[in-house]
Enzyme design. Structure first.
Site, short mmCIF file in Angstrom:
data_model
loop_
_atom_site.label_atom_id
_atom_site.label_comp_id
_atom_site.label_asym_id
_atom_site.label_seq_id
_atom_site.Cartn_x
_atom_site.Cartn_y
_atom_site.Cartn_z
N VAL A 188 3.16 1.06 3.07
CA VAL A 188 2.93 -0.10 3.93
C VAL A 188 3.53 -1.32 3.24
O VAL A 188 3.26 -1.56 2.06
CB VAL A 188 1.43 -0.33 4.20
N ASP A 231 -10.13 10.08 11.83
CA ASP A 231 -10.05 9.91 10.37
C ASP A 231 -10.69 8.58 9.95
O ASP A 231 -10.14 7.84 9.14
CB ASP A 231 -8.60 9.97 9.89
N LYS A 247 4.45 0.05 8.47
CA LYS A 247 4.08 1.33 7.86
C LYS A 247 5.25 2.28 8.04
O LYS A 247 5.67 2.58 9.16
CB LYS A 247 2.82 1.89 8.52
N GLY A 273 0.30 5.74 0.27
CA GLY A 273 -0.62 6.86 0.40
C GLY A 273 0.14 8.11 0.78
O GLY A 273 1.39 8.15 0.75
N GLY A 274 -0.62 9.15 1.14
CA GLY A 274 0.00 10.42 1.46
C GLY A 274 0.92 10.33 2.67
O GLY A 274 1.86 11.11 2.80
N MET A 275 0.67 9.41 3.58
CA MET A 275 1.48 9.29 4.78
C MET A 275 2.75 8.48 4.56
O MET A 275 3.68 8.56 5.36
CB MET A 275 0.67 8.62 5.89
N GLY A 329 0.82 -1.21 0.00
CA GLY A 329 0.00 0.00 0.00
C GLY A 329 0.85 1.25 0.00
O GLY A 329 1.99 1.26 0.47
#
Length: 805
Positions: free
Chosen positions: A25, A141, A40, A20-22, A18
């Protein structure tokens, strides 16, 4: 980070799962403990941040990670470890095998999820939020991507604390010119948008947005412009979910709208209050839209899971009354029956079915359907060309087996005491939690413990609610199911009969709950070797389902599927294959060609083709099913692995022994990785390895493998479990091939005695074991004993035939 492949000298990064913006993973291996984990890795700080900010951030990260790691609840992703490696902050979490809600909607082509799954998800998430809010932790969130449904039906919330870290680090987006910090605009509460302080009720609003989307297929404000979405959350009342989907229960529609109240004070005050409302939704009479106002008996409050709703436990989605693993197959080779052991005991011979087009997260035991989802028509016309068999007259008896008949007044004999105390909501909630704990034990294969829990809960519900309250009967139903899974079919049959009798008095003979109990009766009758009696019950249930639900309703198709399988037990293989093909075609039309139920029926076709000796055709179908399941459910889903198991059996039957052995070994590796080394299906694949080693003449290796599998099955499943006995028989086969006949006789006799004790002396499996014993006696030169035993077996078979079995 991916270039180093090793985090902190311990976590070996394997593959990216995975981004994403953060950050990213990764699936990783914990080299110290030898387990699979998820790591992560948060994005490193950019050059625009000074060192003091970095120190503050790292301290904040450690604080948030400690909070997340301290959360211990089955509905929250476990955080194992955290730290910093080469300037990159990382979290180590449990590796979840499942799909998040966004993926489930994508899998379902953005169609809403079945109602029973929505309620199941709602109850599980509400329980997790109640726990975290009690700890003073707010998620901030919640969104579909942060809620994962695992392969066994458990729902878990991910990323506690991560959203706040992201805001601090500056990874969250901002609306141009507004200065409003955005998480994910489709799920933000009005107070988040306005910059007001947030508390637990903000999580409830976000979760209301999630429920709205999975119930309707779209978020409450489905607009392209982010600012318009935020204005919608702040100022615009959402359209009621039922304007998108009319069949949603009114109570569920009201709950979602209350969660979406603009004023936090107008929402449920706590997640615990939300849980109580969901339990009340199940406990009281429900009016199903489109049912002309007729109340449908409510469900037992619970917070279940099994890919299924918490409440009233519905019989599973079982498809077929499977042969005991390994029986009727040469060399005792066990076979996983599609939809029985894999789609989690997921596909049992029960009455409930998902709404057309609905997806199961299938293992363990998939979703039980509340009564208000049953009986919904699919809108399809009657299929032509269906193989029909005239059902028996329900009043004419059933070869000595009971068929329920309604009294003049179906509710006249409820025998509910008038002086029962009114139990408190807390007591009912506690019982529901214990009920769900029993379901969870069953999903883990711990059926003896599950039976104890369900028996205790049923007894307490009987005392508090009365003997014929739906919740009491739901608990007794689960007792019967657990008994059937531990091989105690005769006890299960008696329990099912009593549940069915009570349900017919309370609900009527054609109520879906009554039909579900009767269908389970047919399943255990087949377990007991009474295939003819099972056939009669299936016909009676099918007739009722066609009359009340229509020929294309998923429940009706499920019953026809079971009937097709049972035809094979009666030796009517061509009829069985023909009916299974028609069910598969009907399911493809009603549910779609890649729906799990459709694929289960295709597996049934392949299985029957195998019994007919048409193994190449069977192999081709199993390969197609495996490919479809890998695409729809994922390569590691239990149903996908089940189809791969069947491929191994077909290869062996076609004489491709070396390929079959390699295939099983690959399957063992994958099952061990996904399910663990002692999972029943891992052991089933290992059994296939032993069988094919024997076929190659490598009997010492085969015997060693069979002994080890037998020992593991005995310790995890019990000495009398059908799988254990199949392995014990395989041990005997290996001993015989090695000329160690005296030892083989001991094993064959042990299997025969166990089957006689559990199944009875004239059950086909018991008689097959006695034949094995007699052949072994011949090998030892004890011909007189062998002849006597053959005669006893022949007499028992004649008696069973005369009795119509």
């Amino acid at each position: 980070m991916g270039d180093t492949r090793l985090i902190h000298g311990r976590y070996r990064l394997l593959d990216l799962i995975g981004r994403g913006g953060m950050g990213e993973v990764w699936r990783a291996r914990d080299e110290s403990l030898g387990r699979q984990v998820a790591v992560k890795c948060l994005k490193p700080l950019g050059s625009g941040h000074d060192q003091s900010f970095g120190r503050v951030l790292r301290e904040r990260f450690r604080r948030e990670a400690r909070v997340a790691a301290a959360l211990q609840h089955r509905g929250i992703t476990v955080v194992h470890d955290f730290g910093e490696s080469d300037g990159v902050l990382y979290l180590v979490m449990e590796l979840l095998q499942g799909r998040n809600l966004s993926q489930l909607l994508e899998d379902n082509k953005q169609h809403p999820l079945p109602v029973e799954q929505i309620v199941d998800i709602a109850e599980q998430v509400a329980a997790a939020l109640a726990y975290t809010h009690d700890q003073g932790v707010v998620h901030r969130d919640l969104k579909p991507a942060n809620i994962v449904r695992t392969a066994d039906g458990t729902v878990k919330i991910c990323d506690f604390g991560i959203a706040r870290l992201g805001h601090d680090i500056g990874f969250t987006s901002r609306l141009t010119g507004t200065g409003v910090a955005m998480g994910t605009p489709h799920y933000m509460s009005p107070e988040q948008i306005s910059g007001s302080p947030v508390d637990r009720r903000s999580d409830l609003y976000s979760f209301g947005c999630v429920l709205y989307e999975i119930a309707t297929g779209v978020p409450p404000f489905d607009l392209d412009d982010a600012w318009a979405v935020l204005v919608g959350h702040r100022d615009t009342p959402p359209r009621p979910p039922r304007t998108h989907r009319a069949e949603l229960p009114e109570q569920l529609d009201r709950i979602i709208l209350d969660l979406l109240a603009k004023d936090p004070a107008a929402r449920p005050d706590t997640a615990r209050e939300l849980s109580r409302r969901l339990a009340a939704l199940r406990a009281g009479p429900l009016v199903v839209p489109g049912s002309a106002g007729e109340p449908v008996s409510g469900a037992a409050p619970a917070t279940q899971d099994r890919a299924g709703p918490p409440g009233r436990t519905r019989p599973g989605w079982a498809e077929r009354a499977a042969l005991p693993p390994g029986e009727g197959l040469p060399s005792g080779e066990g076979r996983v029956t599609a939809g029985e052991t894999e789609a989690a005991a997921a596909e049992r011979a029960a009455g409930a079915a998902p709404a057309a087009g609905g997806r199961r997260a299938g293992t363990g035991r998939p979703a039980r359907l509340p009564s208000w989802t049953r009986g919904m028509t699919t809108g399809h016309k009657t299929a032509g060309g269906t193989l029909r068999t005239t059902p028996p007259d329900p009043a004419a008896g059933l070869s000595g087996e009971w068929i329920p008949r309604p009294a003049a007044d179906p509710r006249a004999d409820r025998s509910v005491p008038d002086d029962l105390p009114t139990p408190s909501p807390e007591t009912l909630t506690a019982l529901a939690a214990r009920h769900n704990a029993g379901l969870s034990l069953g999903r883990l294969g711990r059926w003896a413990e599950a039976e104890e829990v369900h028996r205790a809960v049923a007894a307490e519900r009987r005392r508090l609610l009365g003997p014929e309250h739906p919740d009491t009967l739901a608990g007794r139903y689960e007792v019967a199911f657990a008994l059937s899974r531990t091989g105690r079919a005769a006890e299960a049959l008696q329990e099912y009969k009593q549940v069915a009798e009570a349900r017919i008095r309370a609900l009527g003979a054609d109520h879906p709950d009554t039909l579900a109990a009767r269908q389970e009766m047919a399943y255990v009758l087949a377990q007991l070797g009474r295939a003819f009696d099972a056939h009669q019950v299936y016909l009676s249930v099918l007739s009722a389902r066609e009359r009340t639900m229509g020929p294309d309703h998923p429940d009706t198709l499920r019953c026809r599927h079971n009937l097709a399988f049972n035809l094979g037990r009666l030796g009517r293989l061509e009829d069985s294959c023909g009916m299974a093909r028609e069910v598969a075609r009907a399911r493809a039309r009603v549910l779609g060609p890649t729906h799990p139920d459709t694929l289960v029926s295709r597996c049934e076709v392949a299985y029957t083709l195998g019994l007919l000796g048409r193994w190449q055709e069977a192999l081709d179908i199993y390969r197609e099913v495996a490919e479809a399941r890998a695409a729809v459910l994922g390569p590691d889903h239990p149903d996908t692995l089940a189809a791969r198991y069947e491929i191994g059996i077909s290869l062996g039957r076609l004489g491709h022994i070396t390929r079959a052995l390699e295939h099983y070994r690959e399957l063992v590796r994958d099952r061990t990785r996904v399910q663990g080394p002692t999972h029943p299906e891992t052991l089933r694949a290992r059994h296939g390895v032993g069988v094919n080693l024997g076929r190659l003449g490598r009997w010492e290796e085969a015997l060693a493998e069979s002994r080890e599998v037998c020992a593991l099955r005995e310790s995890t499943l019990g000495p009398d479990h059908p799988d254990t006995l199949v392995s014990r028989r395989e041990v005997a086969v290996g001993l015989g091939w090695l000329g160690r006949w005296a030892e083989a006789l001991t094993e064959y006799r042990s299997v025969a005695e166990a089957r006689e004790r559990v199944l009875g002396p004239d059950h086909p499996d018991t008689l097959a074991s006695r034949d094995d014993e007699a052949q072994c006696l011949q090998q030892l030169g004890r011909d007189t004993e062998a002849v006597d035993l053959y005669r006893q077996v022949a007499a028992l078979r004649r008696r069973a035939t005369a009795d119509g079995r």
